[in-house]
Design a protein around this motif. Sequence first.
Motif, short mmCIF file in Angstrom:
data_model
loop_
_atom_site.label_atom_id
_atom_site.label_comp_id
_atom_site.label_asym_id
_atom_site.label_seq_id
_atom_site.Cartn_x
_atom_site.Cartn_y
_atom_site.Cartn_z
N GLY A 26 16.48 38.76 -12.70
CA GLY A 26 17.12 39.14 -13.95
C GLY A 26 17.75 40.51 -13.83
N THR A 27 17.99 41.12 -14.98
CA THR A 27 18.65 42.43 -15.02
C THR A 27 17.62 43.52 -14.83
OG1 THR A 27 18.47 42.37 -17.42
CG2 THR A 27 20.56 41.64 -16.46
N ILE A 28 17.18 43.70 -13.59
CA ILE A 28 16.09 44.61 -13.26
C ILE A 28 16.65 45.94 -12.78
CG2 ILE A 28 14.13 45.01 -11.74
CD1 ILE A 28 13.79 41.92 -11.70
N PHE A 29 16.19 47.02 -13.40
CA PHE A 29 16.55 48.35 -12.92
C PHE A 29 15.50 48.83 -11.93
CE2 PHE A 29 18.34 52.46 -12.74
CZ PHE A 29 17.32 53.38 -12.86
N SER A 30 14.22 48.70 -12.32
CA SER A 30 13.13 49.09 -11.42
C SER A 30 11.85 48.39 -11.84
CB SER A 30 12.92 50.61 -11.42
OG SER A 30 12.47 51.05 -12.69
N ILE A 31 10.90 48.33 -10.90
CA ILE A 31 9.60 47.72 -11.16
C ILE A 31 8.51 48.73 -10.84
CG2 ILE A 31 8.05 45.81 -10.67
CD1 ILE A 31 10.44 44.15 -9.82
N ASN A 32 7.61 48.95 -11.75
CA ASN A 32 6.49 49.84 -11.51
C ASN A 32 5.31 49.04 -10.94
OD1 ASN A 32 8.00 52.07 -12.42
ND2 ASN A 32 7.45 51.63 -14.54
N ASP A 33 4.18 49.02 -11.63
CA ASP A 33 3.03 48.28 -11.12
C ASP A 33 3.29 46.77 -11.15
OD1 ASP A 33 0.39 50.41 -12.54
OD2 ASP A 33 1.87 50.75 -10.96
N MET A 34 2.75 46.10 -10.13
CA MET A 34 2.74 44.64 -10.11
C MET A 34 1.31 44.22 -9.83
SD MET A 34 6.22 43.75 -7.97
CE MET A 34 6.52 42.16 -8.76
N GLY A 35 0.92 43.08 -10.40
CA GLY A 35 -0.47 42.69 -10.22
C GLY A 35 -0.70 41.21 -10.41
N TRP A 36 -1.93 40.82 -10.12
CA TRP A 36 -2.38 39.45 -10.32
C TRP A 36 -3.61 39.46 -11.23
CZ3 TRP A 36 0.28 35.27 -8.69
CH2 TRP A 36 1.26 35.48 -7.72
N TYR A 37 -3.61 38.54 -12.17
CA TYR A 37 -4.75 38.33 -13.06
C TYR A 37 -5.16 36.86 -12.93
CZ TYR A 37 -3.68 42.78 -15.37
OH TYR A 37 -3.46 44.12 -15.64
N ARG A 38 -6.35 36.57 -13.39
CA ARG A 38 -6.78 35.17 -13.37
C ARG A 38 -7.60 34.87 -14.62
NH1 ARG A 38 -11.01 35.21 -8.22
NH2 ARG A 38 -12.71 36.38 -9.23
N GLN A 39 -7.55 33.60 -15.00
CA GLN A 39 -8.29 33.15 -16.18
C GLN A 39 -8.94 31.81 -15.88
OE1 GLN A 39 -5.97 32.93 -19.80
NE2 GLN A 39 -7.81 33.12 -21.06
N ALA A 40 -10.26 31.81 -15.89
CA ALA A 40 -11.02 30.58 -15.70
C ALA A 40 -11.24 29.93 -17.07
CB ALA A 40 -12.35 30.88 -15.04
N PRO A 41 -11.51 28.62 -17.11
CA PRO A 41 -11.71 27.94 -18.39
C PRO A 41 -12.81 28.59 -19.21
CG PRO A 41 -11.47 26.34 -16.62
CD PRO A 41 -11.56 27.69 -15.96
N GLY A 42 -12.50 28.87 -20.46
CA GLY A 42 -13.49 29.45 -21.36
C GLY A 42 -13.74 30.93 -21.18
#
Length: 123
Positions: A26-42
């Motif tokens: 997309g129309t990206i100027f810059s990216i700071n932090d990037m990360g991964w999250y996770r969600q288990a059922p419940g």
Amino acid sequence: QVQLVESGGGLVQPGGSLRLSCAASGTIFSINDMGWYRQAPGKERDLVAIITSGGSTNYANSVQGRFTISRDNAKNAVYLQMNSLKPEDTAVYYCNAEIISHFGLQFVPAEYWGQGTQVTVSS
């Protein structure tokens, strides 16, 4: 408009490996932090790993030593190499990024999420 698109999830046996990828577009100027999250059922969505624009990393205790986060700034991409996977790693994994997008002369910071990719660790 900015999008994060993930790939690489799937079914793997305990002790196996998977590599997740996430690319921002997309129309990206810059990216700071990037990360991964996770969600288990419940359960709530939890941080797995994060990487700054300079390459500093931080991991959840539960994945320290097994998972490695990396990024390719030229490709606006972030990766998660997951080794020695355990059944408790089963979850939907979400990519997250702090992105400054531009619209003409306007620069707009915002947090973006990917659509999620399922990781299932089972024999």
